[in-house]
Scaffold this active site. Structure first.
Site, PDB file in Angstrom:
ATOM      1  CG  HIS A  99      66.999  15.699  39.917  1.00  0.00           C
ATOM      2  ND1 HIS A  99      66.845  15.715  38.555  1.00  0.00           N
ATOM      3  CD2 HIS A  99      66.582  16.910  40.348  1.00  0.00           C
ATOM      4  CE1 HIS A  99      66.366  16.885  38.176  1.00  0.00           C
ATOM      5  NE2 HIS A  99      66.188  17.627  39.250  1.00  0.00           N
ATOM      6  CG  ASP A 158      67.904  20.604  40.527  1.00  0.00           C
ATOM      7  OD1 ASP A 158      68.525  21.379  41.277  1.00  0.00           O
ATOM      8  OD2 ASP A 158      66.688  20.374  40.664  1.00  0.00           O
TER       9      ASP A 158
END
Length: 929
Positions: A313, A46
């Site tokens: 992230h 991701d």
């Protein structure tokens, strides 16, 4: 089976390599210790772009054979579909040998991850399940699925494709998924006349698999082409990274390079503090204290876990909801507090008097960027106590620096350093205090708890990996010498500074032994390097890009995405006000205070004695958005350098990556010439030509570019009033007093004004083709500044405190200036032996310096002053297996790996460290008697 195996799936744009290594190692250690499992495949589904450091260092060097991820630029993806390059070999490092790794896209090469469209069987999906269909309906649905597989197979090479049948929050009711998947697999494997769909194949098999198994199959057909294919598979070799990332014409995910700069700075502070905590545990405690800490409170582990999770992230990237960002910050600060309590307790035991008297309290001065250190402020309010300062240098080299300490009173301060700070025995007494030059300055940061004054003193020749004690004595000034301070904290007294004057239409020059810095009524305008004889026009400006508001249901600027109001618009410049400029010269440094036409911006330019660089301290905020326009604030530096569109940004603090304005590895169709040319800058950005180089260093990750030849710019802060529709679900609008609860308990509105952000940019200017070397000379100093602890005692001022070790430095010899002790961590300890995990890193790349880019021979014994080495094992980067074992099983996607183990030379453990290498060792030592 586990893929990746880190504490989280870290970001790749806004993370520093230290944080990336630490969080991955924390997860790998847990898996090895609890499950005896070693991951061999990296899984970065991701993150919003992918770094070359991830490929080389956190890929191959960490013991991974492959890396898989979902997101790449939409134009890049389209080209790869056409050229069958959705998988390949990634060999990104120009320095590290044999770090090529296999890479591939997930999500059926759709640019994301998850099942093929129409085949998500999870309870969260609304796709029609296969269970319950009649034979014809099932045949029709599976045929569609096979056609999707055929399309995916035509976009890569070889006989295997991977289907990622899952996504976020799925498999909550796993039985639903697996019943449908079982039926899908059985139907495919019993399909008649498969060649009607796959003309090149007589059989198609579907089966449950793992990323590890998939990688093994890809490798088998790669090294044994005759067994699987008519000819050898030729994968494209990628040399650069996957930044910047966009998923549509006006959708560049380059805003998050800067989003939430306060959290980004806190992450960097926590990472640096983690290293000193580990060093103190390893080097400065006796065996019983180390055993007690490991078996007891495990305070350092709290910081390790907090630093592990913030690398996520949607953590340090700044792309979480506001309440989640608060939680990240809370966790990190809790970890720092726990580790600081350990460090402070250690320091109380390390410094004692002859009679065993200890410091009553020791406090980490973490908030000096806001001019706050409560203990030093309280101690200088009156004469009730005696103030001491302990400086910790975590670098393996001696250093000279200038320390800023918040104090409360205008006074003459005497600063003395304990030049020995230790005793060989308790039979002799030496009054070994050495005068340290100091200056008192006004504080320019206006905060509720900020001090009125800043005491700056020189810390000269601080030994490598050491604690150094300073004593500060306050001497009150007479009534006639008292300082006058107006509402703007302007200094009027020569007791505090030699001079303070305002600038209207005059020019002036500030210099030291290294540089001359010239100013005019707009600020900095020229630098002269005395030693190089280099005279250069250099200036900087501030401005902001107006955020696009997403009108007519189009793409807005937000937490992830940077989109200026006009794609090729220049920044709106913020004009300085010369009449408000102040010059404050002292014997240690000169400060030039610059004010601007907006009240929410100010800068202080600092030129220190004997330093070749210029520091620019800035305060940004609260950014005014009363006009309904979001603002993305940048600072731009101008020079005469002819860089012809080329500039260089670092990859997670390691190798520099060459950028070319408005160019990619494919034929770019450009829609956003500003946003599309911003890249992540974790530590430094530079431009150069044959004549001169200019390097700009940051104290946290920021977005940066060179949009105009001769310039570099960094985005410092963003305050935006619209959401970009990428998952956060709210504007990037941080305020100083929190927010209301989320629905249904509140409306999630912000409380207070926009936040203030403080930070520092360090500017260096030198000869041509030296940009990397200039940046390298200061990168370690900025990541690991001297950490400051204040302490007091109510005992007699004549009482002497001694350093209870035989050497101020914890290591036997300083390391060369291009080598750092990146990590030392206690793995285990008993009464006889201690085992450490040690990482040593080379700080320069090939060709960056005539001298410092050379390989370096290091004797590991030089690291240990109190221990004798019993054994050394070289490990993979995360320490979860022996390097020799990894080399025996490593998939060699290009050439054979040349092993480089620790060699014993003349009975000593000597190793060679090549440019940009990080080598990891497990070292067992005999405890001191």
């Amino acid at each position: 089976s586990f893929a990746n195996g880190g504490w989280c799936m870290h970001d790749e744009a806004t993370t520093h390599y230290m944080g990336m290594i630490d969080q991955t190692s924390l997860g790998h250690d847990f898996l090895k210790r609890e499950l005896d499992f070693v991951p061999t495949v990296a899984w970065q589904l991701d993150p919003f772009g992918h770094s070359s450091t991830q490929s080389s260092l956190l890929g191959s060097v960490a013991g991974f054979d492959a890396i898989y991820f979902g997101r790449i630029d939409y134009q890049d993806l389209q080209q790869r579909h056409l050229t069958r390059n959705c998988e390949g070999i990634w060999d990104s490092s120009p320095n590290l040998n044999e770090t090529a790794i296999f890479w591939g896209l997930t999500g059926s090469y759709s640019g994301n991850y998850g099942a093929p469209d129409g085949f998500c069987f999870d309870v969260l999906c609304d796709n029609e399940p296969l269970i319950g269909l009649d034979r014809n309906q099932l045949h029709s649905r599976v045929k569609d699925f096979l056609n999707d597989i055929k399309l995916q197979a035509d976009r890569t090479r070889g006989n295997h494709v991977m289907l990622t049948m899952g996504s976020d929050f799925q498999y909550q009711n796993a039985m639903v998924n697996f019943k449908n998947l079982d039926l899908l697999i059985i139907t495919i494997n019993n399909w008649e006349n498969i060649s009607s769909l796959f003309s090149d194949y007589d059989e198609v098999q579907a089966f449950y698999s793992t990323p590890e198994i998939y990688t093994e199959k890809k490798y088998e057909e790669y090294i044994n082409p005759n067994n699987f294919n008519d000819s050898k598979i030729e994968y494209e070799i990628k040399r650069d990274d996957f930044f910047p990332y966009s998923d549509c014409d006006h959708c560049f995910w380059t805003g998050y390079f800067t989003s939430r700069p306060g959290l980004k700075r806190l992450e960097r502070v926590g990472s640096s503090f983690l290293q000193i905590s580990r060093q103190i545990q390893a080097f400065f405690l006796d065996d019983e204290a180390v055993i007690g800490e490991i078996k007891g409170t495990k305070r350092i582990l709290e910081l390790e876990k907090a630093m592990g999770i913030v690398q996520h992230h949607d953590g340090v990237s700044g792309t979480s909801k506001q309440h989640v960002a608060y939680d990240y910050a809370k966790k990190v600060q809790f970890g720092i507090n726990e580790a600081a309590s350990f460090v402070e307790d250690a320091m109380k035991n390390i410094f004692q008097t002859e009679d065993g008297v200890k410091f009553e309290n020791v406090a980490y001065c973490q908030l000096r960027n806001e001019s706050i250190c409560e203990l030093s402020q309280d101690a200088t309010l009156d004469d009730s106590g005696h103030l001491y300062v302990i400086l910790y240098n975590a670098l393996a080299q001696p250093r000279n620096d200038f320390i800023s300490l918040p104090v409360s009173s205008h006074a003459h301060y005497t600063v003395e350093r304990s030049i020995k700070g230790l005793r060989q025995d308790f039979t002799t007494y030496n009054d070994n205090w050495q005068f340290a030059e100091s200056s008192l300055l006004p504080n320019h940061f206006e905060g509720k708890k900020s001090s009125q004054f800043i005491l700056v003193f020189e810390a000269h020749a601080i030994e490598p990996i050491s604690m150094t004690l300073f004593r500060i004595t306050k001497n009150n000034v007479s009534k006639e010498d008292e300082v006058e301070i107006d509402d703007k904290h302007s200094l009027r007294s020569p007791v505090v500074t030699n001079d303070s004057r305002s600038l209207h239409d005059q020019s002036f020059m500030v210099d030291n032994d290294e540089i001359e810095v010239h100013f005019d009524n707009c600020g900095l305008n020229r630098i002269f390097n005395k030693k190089l004889g280099l005279n250069a026009s250099v200036r900087f400006e501030w401005g902001y890009y107006k955020s696009f508001d997403g009108r007519n249901h189009t793409q807005a600027s937000g937490a992830y995405i940077f989109r200026p109001e006009v794609p090729n618009d220049d920044m709106t410049k913020i004009t300085p006000v010369p009449s408000k400029t102040q010059i404050i010269p002292t014997s240690l440094l000169t400060e030039v205070h610059l004010k601007y036409e907006v009240s929410w911006l100010s800068t202080v330019v600092k030129i220190f004695k004997g330093k070749p660089y210029i520091d620019i301290d800035y305060i940004v905020g609260p950014i005014n958005i009363d006009d309904g326009v979001g603002k993305e604030v940048v600072t731009r530096f101008y020079s005469d350098i002819k860089n012809k569109g080329f500039f260089y940004s670092d990859s997670n603090g390691r190798e520099f990556v060459k950028r070319v304005r408005s160019k990619r590895s494919w034929n770019l169709q450009e829609f956003e010439p500003v946003a599309g040319n911003f890249y992540p800058v974790n530590t430094a950005l530079y431009i150069e030509d044959d004549v001169a180089s200019m390097s700009l260093l940051t104290d946290r990750s920021q977005g940066g570019s060179s949009l105009i030849d001769g310039t570099v710019e960094l985005m410092v802060q963003r305050r935006i009033i619209h959401d970009d529709g990428r998952g956060v679900g709210e504007p990037m609008n941080e305020t100083d007093s929190g927010m209301m609860p989320y629905p249904p308990y509140g409306d999630a509105s912000r409380i207070g004004e926009g936040v203030k952000i403080t930070g520092t940019h360090r500017l260096l200017y030198g000869l041509g083709k030296s940009g990397a070397s200039l940046a390298r000379s200061e990168m370690d100093n900025i990541f690991s500044p001297i950490h400051v602890f204040a302490t007091t005692t109510s005992s007699s001022p004549d009482m002497e405190f001694f350093f209870m070790k035989k050497s101020a430095s914890a290591i036997q010899k300083k390391l060369p200036s291009n080598i750092q002790l990146t990590t030392i961590k206690v793995l285990s300890v008993d009464q006889q032996t201690t085992t450490f995990l040690i990482r040593l890193s080379h700080g320069y790349g090939r060709g960056e310096s005539d001298l410092l880019s050379s390989p370096v021979l290091i004797d590991l014994a030089d690291l240990f002053l109190y221990f004798e080495i019993l054994s050394v094992k070289e490990k993979t980067l995360t320490g979860n297996r022996d390097l020799s074992e990894w080399l025996d099983t490593k998939m060699k996607w290009q050439n054979d790996l040349n092993s480089n183990h620790a060699d014993i030379i003349n009975g000593r453990y000597a190793i060679m460290i090549n440019p940009m290498e990080i080598r990891t060792f497990e070292v067992q030592v005999q405890n001191a008697g």
